[in-house]
Design a protein around this motif. Structure first.
Motif, PDB file in Angstrom:
ATOM      1  N   GLU A  22       0.651  -1.163  -0.207  1.00 52.07           N
ATOM      2  CA  GLU A  22      -0.029   0.001   0.005  1.00 52.07           C
ATOM      3  C   GLU A  22       0.921   1.230  -0.007  1.00 52.07           C
ATOM      4  O   GLU A  22       0.545   2.312  -0.485  1.00 52.07           O
ATOM      5  N   THR A  23       2.093   1.328   0.455  1.00 50.09           N
ATOM      6  CA  THR A  23       2.900   2.357   0.583  1.00 50.09           C
ATOM      7  C   THR A  23       3.793   2.523  -0.461  1.00 50.09           C
ATOM      8  O   THR A  23       4.259   3.590  -0.886  1.00 50.09           O
ATOM      9  N   LYS A  25       6.970   1.346  -0.258  1.00 52.37           N
ATOM     10  CA  LYS A  25       8.249   1.379   0.461  1.00 52.37           C
ATOM     11  C   LYS A  25       8.959   0.264  -0.084  1.00 52.37           C
ATOM     12  O   LYS A  25       8.300  -0.734  -0.279  1.00 52.37           O
TER      13      LYS A  25
END
Length: 71
Positions: A22-23, A25
């Motif tokens: 979701e991020t 990263k």
């Protein structure tokens, strides 16, 4: 010296995978933040992408759309 294998519950694994997906990263960054090995997190993310869940070794069943084509 023997090392002890850490066991992570499904909720932790799901959360870790969610952070990556979701991020956006990078896996090594998320792994460091969570205090886990990047290879471990990589395998969870790969398994989740392949099977729908980092906790399952089995692919999720395809939704049944009724009859197969040509029936």
């Amino acid at each position: 010296m023997a090392s002890r294998k850490r066991v992570y519950d499904a909720e932790f694994r799901d959360g870790a995978v969610r952070i990556v997906t979701e991020t956006g990263k990078p896996i090594p960054e998320v792994a460091e933040d969570l205090g886990i090995d990047p290879g471990t997190l990589h395998s969870w993310v790969s398994r989740a992408r392949r099977n729908g869940s980092p906790s399952s070794d089995r692919p999720m069943a395809e939704p049944s759309g009724g009859r197969a084509a040509g029936e």
